[in-house]
Scaffold this motif. Structure first.
Motif, short mmCIF file in Angstrom:
data_model
loop_
_atom_site.label_atom_id
_atom_site.label_comp_id
_atom_site.label_asym_id
_atom_site.label_seq_id
_atom_site.Cartn_x
_atom_site.Cartn_y
_atom_site.Cartn_z
N LEU A 175 39.09 -17.32 40.17
CA LEU A 175 37.69 -17.50 40.58
C LEU A 175 36.77 -16.53 39.84
CD1 LEU A 175 38.15 -18.03 44.43
CD2 LEU A 175 37.56 -19.74 42.72
N ASN A 176 37.25 -15.29 39.66
CA ASN A 176 36.43 -14.31 38.91
C ASN A 176 36.21 -14.77 37.46
OD1 ASN A 176 36.13 -12.59 41.11
ND2 ASN A 176 37.97 -11.42 40.61
N ASP A 177 37.28 -15.30 36.85
CA ASP A 177 37.12 -15.78 35.48
C ASP A 177 36.16 -16.97 35.41
OD1 ASP A 177 38.77 -13.85 34.56
OD2 ASP A 177 40.54 -15.13 34.37
N LEU A 178 36.26 -17.86 36.39
CA LEU A 178 35.32 -19.00 36.41
C LEU A 178 33.87 -18.53 36.58
CD1 LEU A 178 37.31 -21.58 38.58
CD2 LEU A 178 36.89 -21.66 36.12
N LEU A 179 33.69 -17.52 37.44
CA LEU A 179 32.34 -16.97 37.60
C LEU A 179 31.88 -16.30 36.32
CD1 LEU A 179 32.59 -15.48 41.21
CD2 LEU A 179 31.33 -17.50 40.48
N ASP A 180 32.81 -15.61 35.63
CA ASP A 180 32.43 -15.00 34.34
C ASP A 180 32.00 -16.07 33.33
OD1 ASP A 180 32.88 -12.47 35.22
OD2 ASP A 180 34.94 -12.36 34.45
N VAL A 181 32.76 -17.16 33.27
CA VAL A 181 32.39 -18.25 32.36
C VAL A 181 31.00 -18.79 32.70
CG1 VAL A 181 32.95 -20.60 31.65
CG2 VAL A 181 34.77 -18.89 31.85
N SER A 182 30.74 -18.98 34.00
CA SER A 182 29.43 -19.49 34.42
C SER A 182 28.31 -18.53 34.04
CB SER A 182 29.43 -19.74 35.93
OG SER A 182 28.16 -20.17 36.37
N ARG A 183 28.55 -17.22 34.28
CA ARG A 183 27.52 -16.23 33.93
C ARG A 183 27.30 -16.15 32.42
NH1 ARG A 183 29.80 -13.17 38.33
NH2 ARG A 183 31.26 -12.22 36.86
N ILE A 184 28.42 -16.22 31.66
CA ILE A 184 28.30 -16.14 30.20
C ILE A 184 27.48 -17.31 29.66
CG2 ILE A 184 29.63 -16.38 28.06
CD1 ILE A 184 31.83 -14.74 29.43
N GLU A 185 27.78 -18.52 30.13
CA GLU A 185 27.05 -19.68 29.64
C GLU A 185 25.60 -19.65 30.09
OE1 GLU A 185 29.31 -23.00 30.96
OE2 GLU A 185 30.81 -22.82 29.35
N ALA A 186 25.33 -19.15 31.30
CA ALA A 186 23.94 -19.01 31.75
C ALA A 186 23.22 -17.96 30.93
CB ALA A 186 23.91 -18.66 33.24
N GLN A 187 23.91 -16.85 30.62
CA GLN A 187 23.30 -15.79 29.82
C GLN A 187 23.00 -16.30 28.41
OE1 GLN A 187 22.34 -12.76 30.76
NE2 GLN A 187 21.51 -12.36 28.72
N GLY A 188 23.88 -17.18 27.90
CA GLY A 188 23.65 -17.71 26.55
C GLY A 188 22.39 -18.54 26.46
N GLN A 189 21.89 -19.07 27.60
CA GLN A 189 20.66 -19.83 27.62
C GLN A 189 19.46 -18.99 27.98
OE1 GLN A 189 21.43 -23.01 30.35
NE2 GLN A 189 23.01 -23.94 29.07
N GLY A 190 19.70 -17.72 28.32
CA GLY A 190 18.60 -16.85 28.69
C GLY A 190 18.11 -16.04 27.52
N GLY A 191 17.42 -14.89 27.81
CA GLY A 191 16.86 -14.05 26.76
C GLY A 191 17.92 -13.13 26.18
N PRO A 192 17.53 -12.30 25.20
CA PRO A 192 18.48 -11.39 24.54
C PRO A 192 18.96 -10.29 25.50
CG PRO A 192 16.23 -10.95 23.84
CD PRO A 192 16.18 -12.19 24.67
#
Length: 733
Positions: free
Chosen positions: A563-580
């Motif tokens: 679950l932690n890894d899945l949350l990390d993947v979700s955060r990483i992909e969301a961060q990739g669409q955000g600002g620097p």
């Protein structure tokens, strides 16, 4: 013999006593060339060759300030008769500064009560001289039968205006025999519309108030079959008698039918010129200044200037605003060369309103000698059309951009079903040029790009309006075809091609991700549910119970890690669409040592070794994400390594980056394994004893790319693997 056709324009000043002064004479010097610069006007005009009645009529019009025109004949120097149009009008606006002729009296000055008039003699044609010129307007009228008796008709009437005596061509003019008319009122020979005018003339003549202009009112005769004639009285006198019913009239009239018809036609021409929506102005091409001498109402309306402000000016007054226009230069050159031309220029109305004016110049040459006499300029306000063209051009450019720069392919079919248009994207997607093909040939060419057995394009589009179509040429991709057709009865339609390969792959990856995540979570959940159910339903020994609880704890940790890894993947992909990311300078050796201390359990402490760089390294990075990457790489090396794990720090001054190499002595990887190593849920040994979610390396590589770095791997089966993290240095290397 041909005669000069340039008009003679005389600017005269007439005093009340009949004396005149010639203020200006333009062109046509052979016409009335003998006219002195001053003197008595009636005598001078008769000396110049004008008939007496014509002179009388001209003086009457000048004194009244009226405008009129009628044809006359004058002999030229060779004795040939020349047809002229004689016209007079008050000068609305002086045609430039008066230039006195050379023979003008230097001390001539205007008298009180004097009037000014423009007298114009315009040659119409050259004809053969036929005898002596008559001394009446009737004899010099043009257009009538040359053999007709054109003498004036002289009458004597009684006090009731009944005909007593008729002399002259009464029958030829009136159409009735003189004997049948004697004793009848003259009004019986007039048209009903003229009876009131005739009675008014009789009353004013009897009272002694009849002037020359009143006497010269044209009156129509009673219409005869197939004709209508007009007469003009040149004399009308009352002679009183001894008794109340005594007395009588003496009258003289001439036929002026041709003059009236020409004046009517001229009036209709002028009215037609004024009724047209286009502005028309006539330019005198004989004058070096090219003044405007005639203008219609539409020209005044379009420009905002009245007639008095236009006549006498040059056309540049309207075409030279603003100065330096190419169109104005074109018109000026055409005027100088006497040729037809057209141009659009920017101009301003009298109130300052800007508008676009289109001028069309048409030259008029004398038919006898080809001499350029006038130029007609037609003005049209094209502001609205130019603005419309500009808007259409802008829309066309936008449509062109939408069509040709559209990433979607567009294929247009005309009413006959043929391909009439395609954009560049069609060639990119299909590699085909389809313009000119019939509908059937077009779909056959498209179908050839797919494998055999692919669905029929026309059938699928007819049934659903769209379909997804996998193609193999020019490369593998998935294209969505959509049909747009406004009228099902027409063959015209638009076919839209859109590359949906990325979308299809994304949807497939999402389905695989969800399926893999559900599968990975089902295993620990099944174990937890099974062991927990066993504890609840069965009585087990304490040592077995402890073992089962340990397994439940282990599976729950595995589920928590997933679950932690899945949350990390979700955060990483969301961060990739955000600002620097907010980066900071970090001491690389210190960060690596913190990670090694975290992983240095009693079992692993002796297996971890750090080889620092020869100099301190500072990287520009994000502490939490850098720590997550290092934990992932080092923990994976500990899992798969049989012996020591070495972490080596180096730097590359040429690239300005630092390298963190994590080397293990594990089982190693094949080329097939390394090609899928960084994909989600991929595990090297999914059935082995080494536990994992298959997301760690995917997360590590994604975080490294977000930090501006990269992860590379080299491996050999049975020897081990080395994962190298490269990060940019904070300063010069």
């Amino acid at each position: 013999m041909k005669v000069q056709t340039a008009p003679a324009v005389l600017w005269l000043q007439l005093a009340p006593d009949g004396h005149y002064r010639l203020l200006q004479r333009d062109a046509g010097r052979s016409l009335l060339g003998r006219l002195p610069a001053h003197g008595r006007l009636d005598e001078a005009l008769r000396e110049a060759g004008l008939p007496a009645l014509c002179v009388e009529r001209l003086l009457d019009l000048m004194r009244a300030g009226s405008s009129n025109a009628w044809p006359i004949r004058l002999p030229d120097a060779t004795g040939r008769a020349v047809e002229l149009l004689l016209s007079t009008s008050p000068p609305v606006r002086p045609p430039g500064p008066p230039e006195a002729p050379a023979d003008a009296a230097p001390d001539a000055a205007p008298d009180d009560g004097s009037v000014q008039a423009l007298v114009t003699l315009t040659p119409l044609a050259a004809i053969e001289h036929r005898g002596e010129l008559a001394d009446t307007d009737t004899e010099i009228a043009t257009g009538a039968d040359a053999d007709a008796d054109r003498r004036p008709v002289r009458l004597r009437l009684d006090a009731q205006a009944r005909l007593l005596q008729i002399d002259g061509p009464w029958a030829a003019v009136v159409g009735l025999a003189p004997e049948a008319c004697i004793g009848r009122p003259l009004a019986d020979a007039l048209a009903p519309q003229a009876v009131g005018t005739w009675q008014g003339l009789l009353a004013r003549a009897r009272a002694g108030t009849l002037d020359a202009l009143d006497r010269r009112q044209p009156m129509p005769l009673r219409p005869q079959p197939g004709s209508l004639r007009w007469i003009e009285f040149s004399a009308l006198h009352w002679h009183a008698g001894d008794g109340p019913s005594a007395g009588g009239w003496e009258a003289c009239f001439s036929e002026i039918t041709t003059n009236v018809r020409q004046q009517q036609l001229q009036h209709i021409r002028e009215r037609a010129l004024d009724l047209t929506g286009a502005g028309v102005v006539v330019i005198d091409a004989m004058s070096p200044r090219h003044p405007m001498v005639l203008v219609n109402r539409s020209f005044c309306r379009l420009t905002g200037y009245d007639e008095s402000a236009i006549l006498g000016r040059s056309l540049r007054f309207f075409t030279g605003i603003p100065n330096g226009q190419e169109g104005a230069a074109t018109l000026d050159q055409a005027l100088r060369e006497g040729r037809a031309a057209g141009a659009v220029v920017a101009s301003h109305r009298r109130d300052g309103t800007p508008y676009w004016a289109q001028f069309t110049l048409t030259p008029f040459h004398d038919p006898d000698n080809g001499l350029l006499t006038h130029v007609v300029a037609v003005l049209a306000d094209v502001t609205e059309s130019r603005e419309l063209i500009a808007r259409l051009s802008q829309q066309s450019a936008m449509l062109h951009a939408v069509h040709h720069d559209n990433p979607n392919g567009l294929i247009a079919f005309d009413e006959q079903g043929g391909v009439c248009l395609q954009n560049a994207a069609v060639k990119t997607l299909t590699g085909l040029y389809l313009v000119g093909l019939t509908r059937r040939k077009c779909f056959e060419a498209l179908a050839a790009l797919a494998d055999e057995g692919a669905p029929d394009l026309e059938t699928g589009l007819e049934r659903h309006g769209w379909l997804q179509w996998p193609v193999r040429q020019p490369r593998e991709r998935v294209i969505e075809l959509r049909r747009i057709q406004q009228d099902s009865r027409s063959a015209a339609m638009l076919l839209v091609l859109r590359d949906v390969t990325a979308e299809t792959q994304l949807h497939q990856m999402q389905r695989e991700f969800l399926a893999t995540a559900a599968h990975e979570m089902r295993t620990p959940m099944t174990s937890i549910r099974g062991f927990a159910g066993l504890l609840l339903t069965e009585a087990v020994a304490p040592d077995v119970q402890r073992e089962l609880i340990g397994r439940i704890h282990h599976q729950s940790l595995r589920l928590s890690q997933l679950l932690n890894d899945l949350l990390d993947v979700s955060r990483i992909e969301a961060q990739g669409q955000g600002g620097p990311l907010v980066l900071q300078d970090l001491a690389l050796e210190s960060e690596v040592q913190d990670v090694l201390r975290t992983l240095a359990t009693p079992e692993a402490a002796d297996r971890l070794q750090l080889r620092p760089a020869p100099r301190p390294l500072v990287v520009r990075s994000h502490r939490a994400k850098l720590t997550q990457i290092l934990l992932n790489l080092v923990s994976n090396a500990l899992k798969y390594s049989r012996d020591r794990v070495t972490v080596t720090l180096t730097f590359d001054p040429a690239e300005g980056c630092a390298h963190i190499a994590v080397r293990d002595q594990g089982v190693g990887l094949s080329q097939a394994m390394m090609s899928r190593l960084f994909t989600k849920f991929y595990r090297v040994d999914p059935d082995g004893a080494t536990q994992g979610t298959g997301l760690g390396l995917y997360i590590a590589r994604t975080l490294a790319e977000q930090l501006g770095g990269r992860i590379e791997v080299c491996s050999e089966l049975g020897v081990g693997s080395t994962f190298t993290l490269t990060l940019p240095l904070a300063g010069p290397g």
